[in-house]
Design a protein around this motif. Structure first.
Motif, mmCIF file in Angstrom:
data_model
loop_
_atom_site.group_PDB
_atom_site.id
_atom_site.type_symbol
_atom_site.label_atom_id
_atom_site.label_comp_id
_atom_site.label_asym_id
_atom_site.label_seq_id
_atom_site.Cartn_x
_atom_site.Cartn_y
_atom_site.Cartn_z
ATOM 1 N N MET A 195 0.840 -1.198 0.000
ATOM 2 C CA MET A 195 0.000 0.000 0.000
ATOM 3 C C MET A 195 0.881 1.258 0.000
ATOM 4 O O MET A 195 1.908 1.288 0.651
ATOM 5 N N ALA A 196 0.466 2.218 -0.731
ATOM 6 C CA ALA A 196 1.239 3.463 -0.788
ATOM 7 C C ALA A 196 1.182 4.173 0.556
ATOM 8 O O ALA A 196 0.168 4.136 1.235
ATOM 9 N N ARG A 197 2.276 4.767 0.920
ATOM 10 C CA ARG A 197 2.342 5.416 2.221
ATOM 11 C C ARG A 197 2.151 6.913 2.075
ATOM 12 O O ARG A 197 2.678 7.521 1.172
ATOM 13 N N GLU A 198 1.381 7.479 2.972
ATOM 14 C CA GLU A 198 1.202 8.928 2.979
ATOM 15 C C GLU A 198 2.025 9.497 4.123
ATOM 16 O O GLU A 198 2.062 8.970 5.200
ATOM 17 N N ARG A 199 2.724 10.581 3.847
ATOM 18 C CA ARG A 199 3.537 11.179 4.893
ATOM 19 C C ARG A 199 3.207 12.645 5.033
ATOM 20 O O ARG A 199 2.884 13.308 4.061
ATOM 21 N N SER A 200 3.338 13.149 6.224
ATOM 22 C CA SER A 200 3.011 14.553 6.458
ATOM 23 C C SER A 200 4.281 15.325 6.784
ATOM 24 O O SER A 200 5.296 14.742 7.145
ATOM 25 N N PRO A 201 4.236 16.654 6.680
ATOM 26 C CA PRO A 201 5.407 17.454 7.050
ATOM 27 C C PRO A 201 5.842 17.188 8.484
ATOM 28 O O PRO A 201 6.995 17.334 8.816
ATOM 29 N N ALA A 202 4.918 16.766 9.346
ATOM 30 C CA ALA A 202 5.279 16.476 10.735
ATOM 31 C C ALA A 202 6.344 15.395 10.804
ATOM 32 O O ALA A 202 7.202 15.404 11.682
ATOM 33 N N LEU A 242 1.798 10.682 -10.649
ATOM 34 C CA LEU A 242 1.811 9.484 -11.495
ATOM 35 C C LEU A 242 1.531 8.302 -10.570
ATOM 36 O O LEU A 242 2.364 7.934 -9.744
ATOM 37 N N ILE A 243 0.325 7.743 -10.695
ATOM 38 C CA ILE A 243 -0.135 6.756 -9.712
ATOM 39 C C ILE A 243 -0.694 5.532 -10.435
ATOM 40 O O ILE A 243 -1.326 5.658 -11.491
ATOM 41 N N LYS A 244 -0.461 4.338 -9.860
ATOM 42 C CA LYS A 244 -1.017 3.101 -10.416
ATOM 43 C C LYS A 244 -2.514 3.241 -10.622
ATOM 44 O O LYS A 244 -3.161 3.872 -9.787
ATOM 45 N N PRO A 245 -3.125 2.656 -11.621
ATOM 46 C CA PRO A 245 -2.492 1.822 -12.659
ATOM 47 C C PRO A 245 -2.092 2.624 -13.901
ATOM 48 O O PRO A 245 -2.031 2.053 -14.973
ATOM 49 N N TYR A 246 -1.809 3.906 -13.705
ATOM 50 C CA TYR A 246 -1.289 4.763 -14.789
ATOM 51 C C TYR A 246 -2.225 4.787 -16.003
ATOM 52 O O TYR A 246 -1.772 4.738 -17.154
ATOM 53 N N TRP A 290 5.940 22.951 -2.687
ATOM 54 C CA TRP A 290 5.489 21.606 -3.015
ATOM 55 C C TRP A 290 6.396 20.537 -2.426
ATOM 56 O O TRP A 290 7.517 20.820 -1.989
ATOM 57 N N GLU A 291 5.874 19.339 -2.430
ATOM 58 C CA GLU A 291 6.646 18.187 -1.954
ATOM 59 C C GLU A 291 6.318 17.000 -2.859
ATOM 60 O O GLU A 291 5.163 16.639 -3.030
ATOM 61 N N MET A 292 7.347 16.440 -3.468
ATOM 62 C CA MET A 292 7.166 15.303 -4.386
ATOM 63 C C MET A 292 7.705 14.042 -3.729
ATOM 64 O O MET A 292 8.848 14.010 -3.280
ATOM 65 N N HIS A 293 6.863 13.009 -3.635
ATOM 66 C CA HIS A 293 7.301 11.716 -3.096
ATOM 67 C C HIS A 293 7.445 10.732 -4.258
ATOM 68 O O HIS A 293 6.496 10.500 -5.000
ATOM 69 N N VAL A 294 8.636 10.169 -4.397
ATOM 70 C CA VAL A 294 8.896 9.239 -5.491
ATOM 71 C C VAL A 294 9.144 7.844 -4.916
ATOM 72 O O VAL A 294 10.016 7.660 -4.067
ATOM 73 N N ASN A 299 17.224 -2.323 -14.396
ATOM 74 C CA ASN A 299 15.834 -1.893 -14.535
ATOM 75 C C ASN A 299 15.661 -0.658 -13.652
ATOM 76 O O ASN A 299 16.007 -0.696 -12.465
ATOM 77 N N HIS A 300 15.163 0.422 -14.224
ATOM 78 C CA HIS A 300 14.870 1.626 -13.447
ATOM 79 C C HIS A 300 13.360 1.809 -13.436
ATOM 80 O O HIS A 300 12.785 2.240 -14.438
ATOM 81 N N ASP A 301 12.733 1.451 -12.311
ATOM 82 C CA ASP A 301 11.269 1.466 -12.229
ATOM 83 C C ASP A 301 10.778 2.600 -11.331
ATOM 84 O O ASP A 301 11.245 2.749 -10.200
ATOM 85 N N ILE A 302 9.831 3.369 -11.848
ATOM 86 C CA ILE A 302 9.114 4.348 -11.018
ATOM 87 C C ILE A 302 7.774 3.702 -10.651
ATOM 88 O O ILE A 302 7.011 3.300 -11.537
ATOM 89 N N ILE A 303 7.498 3.593 -9.363
ATOM 90 C CA ILE A 303 6.217 3.037 -8.931
ATOM 91 C C ILE A 303 5.185 4.161 -8.823
ATOM 92 O O ILE A 303 4.046 4.015 -9.242
ATOM 93 N N SER A 304 5.613 5.273 -8.236
ATOM 94 C CA SER A 304 4.709 6.422 -8.180
ATOM 95 C C SER A 304 5.478 7.716 -7.987
ATOM 96 O O SER A 304 6.604 7.721 -7.471
ATOM 97 N N MET A 305 4.869 8.801 -8.450
ATOM 98 C CA MET A 305 5.352 10.150 -8.156
ATOM 99 C C MET A 305 4.130 10.899 -7.638
ATOM 100 O O MET A 305 3.175 11.090 -8.383
ATOM 101 N N LYS A 306 4.169 11.268 -6.362
ATOM 102 C CA LYS A 306 3.011 11.930 -5.765
ATOM 103 C C LYS A 306 3.365 13.362 -5.388
ATOM 104 O O LYS A 306 4.320 13.586 -4.645
ATOM 105 N N MET A 307 2.595 14.287 -5.914
ATOM 106 C CA MET A 307 2.870 15.703 -5.691
ATOM 107 C C MET A 307 1.896 16.275 -4.669
ATOM 108 O O MET A 307 0.688 16.122 -4.807
#
Ligand SMILES: [Ca+2]
Length: 356
Positions: free
Chosen positions: A1-8, A59-63, A111-115, A265-273
């Motif tokens: 499961m994708a993890r959500e993180r906060s500035p805290a 950029l989030i599954k299933p794209y 902004w904050e980008m999580h890759v 292999n260079h795989d991006i699973i997600s880029m969350k902005m």
């Protein structure tokens, strides 16, 4: 499961670094820093909701629809392969280049980008390459020699470099993450792994891990912070923290990778902005942020720039020889002071001798 993180969580990560310091010293040292951090974090949560996921820049599954429909918010090119589970920028084959680019320019000021990514391949130790890059640049979809993107780029690059080209630079281990800001004037020096133009960096074990690995890029109020989470402990570690960085709005996010004689292999699973809710002064708000030239201030320490996104920044990015010149000037200053001090001291001694 994708993890959500906060500035805290950033605040927690930064304070946890200081656990081993003696308590009294820690409090004295930390109080001003803590107040600064508290004020900066506090300013992020002015509307009670610290972050907002911006789907048009994520950029989030299933794209779904990536690159195939005119309404798609992401394009891809080169060797990039889209599956339902990952975006593979390059396969584990020689001489491949691939990229994926957001089609929507980003007008967020903070902004904050999580890759979430995975680098893996059959190559043994040191026989794999070259790595991938995350971009926030003026132009997009231009193939080139810098991890599959064009050289002399305009904007920000975060490099996850897996191959050590500079065999004389033995003081760092690879994979190595670094950041570079460019106004188009600087080339990226592959032979030196970009050392002369980097803002900072850190070594990270991101290859052939059993778990996914994470990178977070935060840009807020002139401050660039890179955090990594590669140990599967759900805990960010600071990699780069640099103030005095000026980036405009209206640029594009992207990711690219390249292989040469060696591959992975260079795989991006997600880029969350995430949009960060940060207050700006009316003066800052009235400025045309699309006209800002990418640059880095060298004259201020990063800690001084927390609340100053529009101060007197130098117009050219940081380069190695400029650092050297500044250090040389500082050294000369110290030597001159020491000589003058010694002469004055000697004169006084002589005068005192005459009195006795
Ligand atoms: Ca390299």
């Amino acid at each position: 499961m994708a993890r959500e993180r906060s500035p805290a969580s950033w605040l927690h990560s930064q304070t946890s670094v200081t656990r081993r310091m003696p308590a009294c010293r820690r409090i004295t040292l930390l109080l001003p820093l803590w107040l600064l951090h508290f004020s900066s974090v506090y300013s992020d949560i002015t509307d009670g909701n610290a972050e907002h996921l911006k789907r048009e820049h994520s950029l989030i599954k299933p794209y779904q629809g990536v690159g195939t429909s005119p309404s798609s918010q992401w394009d891809f090119s080169g060797s990039t392969l889209i599956t339902s589970q990952y975006v593979r920028l390059t396969p584990d084959e020689r001489s491949k280049q691939g990229s994926v680019w957001n089609t929507v320019p980003c007008y967020l000021k903070d902004w904050e980008m999580h890759v979430q990514f995975k680098i893996h391949g059959s190559g043994k130790k040191n026989l794999h390459g070259d790595g991938f890059a995350i971009w926030y640049t003026k132009e997009r979809l231009h193939h080139g020699p810098v991890f599959g993107n064009q050289d002399h780029f305009v904007g920000l690059a975060i490099f996850v470099d897996t191959f050590h080209n500079d065999l004389q630079g033995t003081d760092r281990s690879f994979p190595y993450i670094s950041a570079m800001v460019n106004n188009g004037s600087l080339p990226y020096d592959h032979g030196k792994d970009g050392r002369s133009t980097e803002l900072g960096g850190c070594s990270v074990e991101v290859r052939n891990q059993d778990h996914d690995t994470y990178l977070a890029i935060r840009y807020s109020k002139g401050r660039l912070t890179i955090m990594v989470d590669v140990d599967d402990r759900n805990d960010w570690k600071e990699c780069i923290d640099f103030g005095g960085v000026r980036l405009p709005t209206g640029y594009y996010f992207g990711a690219s990778a390249a292989t040469g004689d060696l591959s992975d292999n260079h795989d991006i699973i997600s880029m969350k902005m995430y949009q960060l809710m940060v207050e700006h002064t009316p003066e800052e708000d009235n400025q045309d942020w699309t006209k800002i030239e990418p640059s880095v201030s060298l004259l201020k320490s990063p800690k001084d720039n927390i609340d100053d996104p529009t101060g007197n920044f130098r117009s050219t990015p940081l380069t190695g020889w400029k650092v050297f010149l500044l250090l040389l000037c500082a050294l000369l200053g110290i030597v001159v002071c020491a000589v003058v001090g010694a002469v004055v001291f000697q004169k006084r001694q002589e005068r005192n001798k005459r009195f006795y």
